[in-house]
Motif scaffolding. Sequence first.
Motif, PDB file in Angstrom:
ATOM      1  N   TRP A 399       1.042  -0.798  -0.129  1.00 50.36           N
ATOM      2  CA  TRP A 399       0.028   0.308   0.205  1.00 50.36           C
ATOM      3  C   TRP A 399       0.812   1.371   0.245  1.00 50.36           C
ATOM      4  O   TRP A 399       2.286   1.439   0.855  1.00 50.36           O
ATOM      5  CB  TRP A 399      -1.099  -0.051   1.597  1.00 50.36           C
ATOM      6  N   SER A 400      -0.017   2.284  -0.789  1.00 50.73           N
ATOM      7  CA  SER A 400       1.369   3.651  -0.853  1.00 50.73           C
ATOM      8  C   SER A 400       0.423   4.315  -0.489  1.00 50.73           C
ATOM      9  O   SER A 400      -1.554   4.497  -0.670  1.00 50.73           O
ATOM     10  CB  SER A 400       1.811   3.731  -2.365  1.00 50.73           C
ATOM     11  N   PRO A 401       0.611   4.906   0.880  1.00 47.73           N
ATOM     12  CA  PRO A 401      -0.434   6.145   1.358  1.00 47.73           C
ATOM     13  C   PRO A 401      -1.189   7.485   0.334  1.00 47.73           C
ATOM     14  O   PRO A 401      -0.632   7.843  -0.414  1.00 47.73           O
ATOM     15  CB  PRO A 401      -0.310   7.356   2.765  1.00 47.73           C
ATOM     16  N   LEU A 402      -2.584   7.844   0.047  1.00 45.83           N
ATOM     17  CA  LEU A 402      -2.904   8.544  -0.535  1.00 45.83           C
ATOM     18  C   LEU A 402      -3.097   9.967   0.389  1.00 45.83           C
ATOM     19  O   LEU A 402      -3.832  10.142   0.609  1.00 45.83           O
ATOM     20  CB  LEU A 402      -4.336   8.436  -1.067  1.00 45.83           C
ATOM     21  N   ALA A 403      -1.788  10.003   0.610  1.00 47.28           N
ATOM     22  CA  ALA A 403      -1.709  11.591   1.894  1.00 47.28           C
ATOM     23  C   ALA A 403      -1.496  12.452   0.740  1.00 47.28           C
ATOM     24  O   ALA A 403      -1.006  14.154   1.589  1.00 47.28           O
ATOM     25  CB  ALA A 403      -1.004  11.401   2.220  1.00 47.28           C
ATOM     26  N   ALA A 404      -2.385  13.096  -0.462  1.00 48.11           N
ATOM     27  CA  ALA A 404      -1.537  14.575  -1.552  1.00 48.11           C
ATOM     28  C   ALA A 404      -2.381  15.023  -0.566  1.00 48.11           C
ATOM     29  O   ALA A 404      -0.873  16.508  -0.205  1.00 48.11           O
ATOM     30  CB  ALA A 404      -2.114  13.865  -2.504  1.00 48.11           C
ATOM     31  N   LEU A 405      -3.705  15.309   0.295  1.00 44.15           N
ATOM     32  CA  LEU A 405      -4.242  16.476   0.742  1.00 44.15           C
ATOM     33  C   LEU A 405      -2.805  16.911   1.876  1.00 44.15           C
ATOM     34  O   LEU A 405      -2.550  18.458   2.379  1.00 44.15           O
ATOM     35  CB  LEU A 405      -5.266  16.418   1.509  1.00 44.15           C
ATOM     36  N   ALA A 406      -2.805  16.601   2.625  1.00 41.81           N
ATOM     37  CA  ALA A 406      -1.941  16.915   3.960  1.00 41.81           C
ATOM     38  C   ALA A 406      -0.638  17.211   3.157  1.00 41.81           C
ATOM     39  O   ALA A 406      -0.107  17.919   4.224  1.00 41.81           O
ATOM     40  CB  ALA A 406      -1.502  15.365   4.922  1.00 41.81           C
ATOM     41  N   CYS A 407       0.295  17.176   2.497  1.00 39.22           N
ATOM     42  CA  CYS A 407       1.450  17.808   1.049  1.00 39.22           C
ATOM     43  C   CYS A 407       0.477  18.885   0.213  1.00 39.22           C
ATOM     44  O   CYS A 407       1.651  19.090   1.178  1.00 39.22           O
ATOM     45  CB  CYS A 407       1.527  16.879   0.133  1.00 39.22           C
ATOM     46  N   HIS A 408      -0.325  18.452  -0.091  1.00 37.79           N
ATOM     47  CA  HIS A 408      -0.421  20.288  -0.014  1.00 37.79           C
ATOM     48  C   HIS A 408      -0.402  21.021   0.926  1.00 37.79           C
ATOM     49  O   HIS A 408       0.014  22.292   0.888  1.00 37.79           O
ATOM     50  CB  HIS A 408      -2.093  20.278  -0.748  1.00 37.79           C
ATOM     51  N   ALA A 409      -0.622  20.512   2.142  1.00 35.59           N
ATOM     52  CA  ALA A 409      -0.766  21.626   2.890  1.00 35.59           C
ATOM     53  C   ALA A 409       0.539  22.069   3.778  1.00 35.59           C
ATOM     54  O   ALA A 409       0.426  22.197   5.258  1.00 35.59           O
ATOM     55  CB  ALA A 409      -2.063  21.028   4.625  1.00 35.59           C
ATOM     56  N   GLY A 410       1.879  21.127   3.047  1.00 38.00           N
ATOM     57  CA  GLY A 410       2.572  21.443   4.083  1.00 38.00           C
ATOM     58  C   GLY A 410       3.672  20.012   4.903  1.00 38.00           C
ATOM     59  O   GLY A 410       4.362  19.901   4.740  1.00 38.00           O
ATOM     60  N   PHE A 422       5.646   4.550   1.554  1.00 39.07           N
ATOM     61  CA  PHE A 422       5.831   6.213   2.453  1.00 39.07           C
ATOM     62  C   PHE A 422       5.385   6.679   2.977  1.00 39.07           C
ATOM     63  O   PHE A 422       4.503   5.558   3.494  1.00 39.07           O
ATOM     64  CB  PHE A 422       4.866   6.835   1.014  1.00 39.07           C
ATOM     65  N   ALA A 423       5.513   7.237   4.006  1.00 41.31           N
ATOM     66  CA  ALA A 423       4.873   7.706   5.415  1.00 41.31           C
ATOM     67  C   ALA A 423       4.963   8.995   5.229  1.00 41.31           C
ATOM     68  O   ALA A 423       5.781   9.831   4.997  1.00 41.31           O
ATOM     69  CB  ALA A 423       5.567   7.400   6.771  1.00 41.31           C
ATOM     70  N   LEU A 424       4.308   9.916   6.304  1.00 43.43           N
ATOM     71  CA  LEU A 424       3.727  11.008   6.281  1.00 43.43           C
ATOM     72  C   LEU A 424       4.685  11.324   7.298  1.00 43.43           C
ATOM     73  O   LEU A 424       5.304  11.372   8.537  1.00 43.43           O
ATOM     74  CB  LEU A 424       2.050  11.623   6.623  1.00 43.43           C
ATOM     75  N   SER A 425       5.053  12.857   7.882  1.00 42.68           N
ATOM     76  CA  SER A 425       5.770  13.660   8.184  1.00 42.68           C
ATOM     77  C   SER A 425       5.670  14.712   8.520  1.00 42.68           C
ATOM     78  O   SER A 425       4.692  15.177   7.196  1.00 42.68           O
ATOM     79  CB  SER A 425       7.609  13.093   8.793  1.00 42.68           C
ATOM     80  N   THR A 557       8.603  12.849  -5.594  1.00 43.03           N
ATOM     81  CA  THR A 557       8.590  14.107  -5.815  1.00 43.03           C
ATOM     82  C   THR A 557       7.431  15.063  -4.928  1.00 43.03           C
ATOM     83  O   THR A 557       6.590  14.322  -4.590  1.00 43.03           O
ATOM     84  CB  THR A 557       8.197  14.174  -6.982  1.00 43.03           C
ATOM     85  N   THR A 558       7.267  16.113  -6.096  1.00 41.18           N
ATOM     86  CA  THR A 558       6.230  16.808  -4.667  1.00 41.18           C
ATOM     87  C   THR A 558       5.349  16.997  -4.778  1.00 41.18           C
ATOM     88  O   THR A 558       4.893  16.279  -6.622  1.00 41.18           O
ATOM     89  CB  THR A 558       6.693  18.496  -5.594  1.00 41.18           C
ATOM     90  N   SER A 559       3.956  16.460  -4.326  1.00 48.04           N
ATOM     91  CA  SER A 559       2.474  16.592  -4.292  1.00 48.04           C
ATOM     92  C   SER A 559       2.098  17.567  -4.675  1.00 48.04           C
ATOM     93  O   SER A 559       1.922  18.574  -3.575  1.00 48.04           O
ATOM     94  CB  SER A 559       2.004  15.153  -3.542  1.00 48.04           C
TER      95      SER A 559
END
Lengths: 959, 414
Positions: A399-410, A422-425, A557-559
């Motif tokens: 699985w790869s997180p669909l975390a684009a929204l969190a990335c848009h926010a920084g 991938f993991a969010l931080s 890459t940047t989301s």
Amino acid sequence: MTTGRLPPPYGRLLDRARTIPFEFEGARIEGLAGDTVASALWAAGTRVLARSFKYRRPRGLLGHGAFDATSYVQRGAEPNVAADRLLLVDGLPAIEGQNRIGSLTRDRGAWIGHLGRFLPVGFYYRTFFRPAGSWDRIEPAIRRRAGLGILGKDGHHAECEKVHLFCDVAVVGGGPAGIAAANAAAAAGAEVILFEAMARAGGFALVDPAAFPDALPADGVRVMTGAIAQGLFEDGMLAVELGDRHGRVRARCVVVATGAAEQPIVFRNNDLPGVMLASAARALIHLYAVRPGTRAAVVTVNDHGLAAALDLHAAGVEIAIVADARTATNILHERLAEAGVTVRLGTVPYEAVQSNGLAGLYYGGPVTGIELATKGAHGTARPEGALHVCDLVVMSGGWSPLAALACHAGARLAYDADADTFALSDIPGHVFAVGAAAGLHTPTLVVEDAREAGHAAADAALGRSVLARASPEPEPGFNHPWPIVPHPKGKEFLEFDEDLTIADIENAVADGFDHGELLKRYSTAGMGPSQGKQAALAVLRVAARARRLAPEGIGPTTSRPPFTAERIDLLAGRAFHPARATAMQLQHRAYGATTMVAGLWQRPAFYGAPADAERAIAAEVMAVHEATGMIDVSTLGKIELRGPDAAAFLDRIYATPHAKQPVGRGRYCLLLDEAGNIADDGVIGRLAETHFYVTATTGQADATYRLLTWLNAQWGMDVDITNLTGAFAALNIAGPASRTVLAGLVEDVDLAPGAFKYMDVRHGRVAGVAARLLRVGFVGELGYEIHMPAAYGQAVWTALADAGRAHGLRPFGVEAQRLLRLQKAHVIIGQDTDGLTTPAEANMGWAVGKTKTSFVGRAALAVRGTRPLQRVLVGFRMDASATVPPEASLVIEGDAIGGRVTSAARSAAAGGIIGLAFVPPSRAAEGSPFAIRLPSGAMVGAEVAPTPFYDPGNTRQER
Amino acid sequence: MVLSLLRYGLRRRHVPWRVIPPTPDRFKPSYDVVIVGGGGHALAAAYYLAHRHDITNVAVVERGWLAGGNTARNTAIIRSNYLTPEGVQFYDQSVRLWRTISNDLGINVMVSERGHLTLAHTDAAIRTMRWRAEVNKHYGVASEVVGPAEIAALCPELNLSHEVRYPVLGALYHPPGGIARHDAVAWGYAMGAAARGVEIHQMTEVTGFDIDHGRVTGVRTTRGTMRTGRVLQAVAGNSSRVAALAGFRLPIRTVPLQACVSEPVKPFLDTVIVSGSLHVYISQTARGEFVMGGATDPYALYAQRSTLEFKETLFSDMLELFPQLAHMKMLRQWAGLADMTPDFSPVMGLTPVENYFIDSGWGTWGFKATPVCGLTMAATVATGKPHALIEGFALDRFARFDQIGERGAASVGS
């Protein structure tokens, strides 16, 4: 062939009572209400849904509702519609395949797929340009092959509405995590909106209700389905597609519960129709009661694949084999064994095959079997050499997180070596990630953590003290570090949108494109419509290995927004193109004016039909010269200044002197920019000692007002500035009879020539309306500008028109005004000047106060004044038999550009062709001949002439 | 070239086509020239320094990944229909270089002269366009004001109806205008420069300069100091910040410029379409995507963030011109940084620091100038004197109030 649907409770999204027919590739298909086009097609036995971008390989379903672009279809004039997200409704336009010649199953463009080995990554950079000119010939063919669907040439659009929503907590994703978070936030007192992309909230709970028994949104949660959150912007704006409306959502906190994208296992021919993700197979079974195949091979690196195998088995799909890359057994293996399913551990897929005859060999076709391999060390695999016959391969590569929204926010999304994904931080404080988006998969853990996050989001949104929420670590065990099985013959796809294989990525790295962003640009990995949701992880792994780095050594890459392809018509919404109307607009219409655009305004160009322009303009000009005319000048900037410093303030800004301007007098005013260029002009009237009325040109009205207020704020002088541009209407009545016409309507003002002189300003009443009167001479005849509150503009205009009827009064438009002022050689700022014209160049040095010590642009003029002039604006005449040179025709001096014509027209009153032009200073003397090049290339002669061209003594305007 | 693909395909292994050289582990003891910035302009200058002036002891220093700034973020439009004699001649030279660039560099930059239409919606715009056309023609640049009928023939997809807020009255037609593959330009120059010995240092940020008696002697970076005789600064979007490190100021205001790209579809639009009044422009790439953009953001900012308002405004205006696009979806949006000058012309040449040369002020019009900037800046650095084509763009023109006004021709969609 048709596959009967599975019985309830399978098909949780279906309404079995209603069948819906539709057309696909010319064939009539029947689906059920609740189906997607993809599920209905799959149920009907259709296996080829699309052709791939580069190699034109047949494609079926990779995911279902997974935001991949594998099953893009054409819906009428609309290209690139995801069949697995397109709900089956009545009246659907015919659905067609895309990117094929002929039919999807027999694409005559399929030959290119057999040339893969000759088309290395980035091949188009290496070829098609020698000899010179080759690309010009080849490009059209490449362009025709590229692209996916077809954009209809005569499409048009219905205007879409926008919705503005406000809440404390927005939860994006209506799966078990999102529901738990939303319910917790609502229970904590927050106003909550839950956005779910599919037709019903539930997500994974619809597939596996037993694992998530409580996955129902609470009453306090507002649920919006069919809602795709596309972007979370820096200012906290959440953009959501809500069906056919665009939602602009203001939420104090956003919970990202968007789940994860299941990843393919990378092996040869893993893109054949019939090879699909385990999540897709389970969605087909549970949501749509579709048996995805008759005999399946399941290949997996985690328990999800095993769960899918159990589902398939329960749904009556024969299981040929289950291959698990892992070596340890667990309860699911045992259950499969109990069901009589063969499970092979330490085994990976090696090659999917299709044997659909000769035609199949050429065109490609659905999967018919799979060969497995024994997993060795360091990612190697030893093929078993046996073929497992099947019409379905179900895979789970993690699985790869669909975390684009969190990335848009920084937030940052980087490879996590413990979780092998991938993991969010660095998630910002107003954003909370939960569920699979945060790397959690175990049901109890998911729900517990999401509840906590929902509560914390509510606390944060409501301004309550928030205990620092420790984001849980992503769970290990659901991914595999290397779900990749290279094959000597290639075609192991890791990027389905762009048909990229392991070798393509390795070779791109070898070519020097090792940084993630460079790799993307060179290989095109991640540039397709699915934006790498199913590919980024594998690309990263292969690239890292090629660079002999650990995957965590390479940043992703940047989301960027949007999350998935976003509808342009929704973003556009209703076109908002504001238009301003003067108080007299209705009269102009009644008089049949042809209008022209002037900024936000529409101004009458002349009164009459376009075909009648020449005659109408001539008549209007004639009226002004011989009787009287009236023009609406409400679009002029009108700025009022009051205060003890008003005179000093204006004097410090305008190049013209105003400090000692007498009360009751008006004066031409000229505004420069900091570089000494002419910026605006107008008239400044001094109504009282501390009260000035300033006009500005239509085009510069806003800029001039802005400059005045800006300088006032900087200097802190005692001036109050009011913009009356919209509040006041204005008209100019001009012509020999204008005084007579006015006389009958004006009170409180003595119109006698000696009492109200040229350039005087007066207060008075016109037709009973309090007004300001300025005697001005722009058009060269006796004339008065009348400024009055806009509410009375129409009344005053009508009164004057009525009173003037007996005196031959005609309204006149901008075209007549342009000619009239040209006869007087009055410049129009922006037409006879450009952005770099000094007063001296415009022959307006007279307007600059010689003794002034301060005005905007003074320092620059002093510097520029030390250099010889390069050009001068002069009046010119041409032989009456010549062609009128179009404005902007060049003045040619020798072989060089010597200047240009800024205005030119044929004038009856001035007797011939007259104009204004920039010429070299050496040509500026009266009587100097100069040459003009017409756009056609023809050269014509002109001669510098004295100005004004009409009434040189100005006796008519000053009488 | 097709033969080379055949040969390639029949080989057993991939023979690396070394396009981008790896970053060297350490610096040389000194360089003849250090180029600050690793975008298209910088790489082109490095290439021409080596190729035309035999100056190969050159280091290109890039803060991020190669050509990842505005070179990666622009919308790849090429044209030369400017307004001033200086501008027209300069950009025309660039267009000429573009025509042969693929063969010069040995990489297909996919230069595609598809024709360029700047739409006019007011009579004032028509006047400015005629002025541009006349100046263009004077310098031999193909450029013509055309009416609605000719526009319809060139671009039948365009909405020429009068039932819109701003009907199209005419256009400036510029046949040589077109598009190119923006990344490939930078890669080609990098490849050519590296082949001649130029070092390219990615992920190396400049932190300051060593300046001795007004003359630059070294470049300080996050990886150590480079000794050098000359410095060329070519860092679009950060020009003021880098110049500040060297101790001088630029008349530049930096604002974001956003753009976006749609999903790919079959060929729909051949020409490049620009509307200054509606602040939109659009072209279709060889892959089939629409590349679209609008005006710069209305405020100064160094952040490369995207906004929702940009898309909403852009598409609301775009659908006036192309209602068919309502059926399209957009795929990605991004922002670059535009170094705006007061007169919309660049700042090129000498600086107050001796041996420190600058290539900046590229606002929204830098991509198309990539080859000619490289050529002229290389000559300037090599000889110490501004190349004839860029004399007018000198930094000190602002002190003289001697501007080169391109506002009317350089704005949206440049």
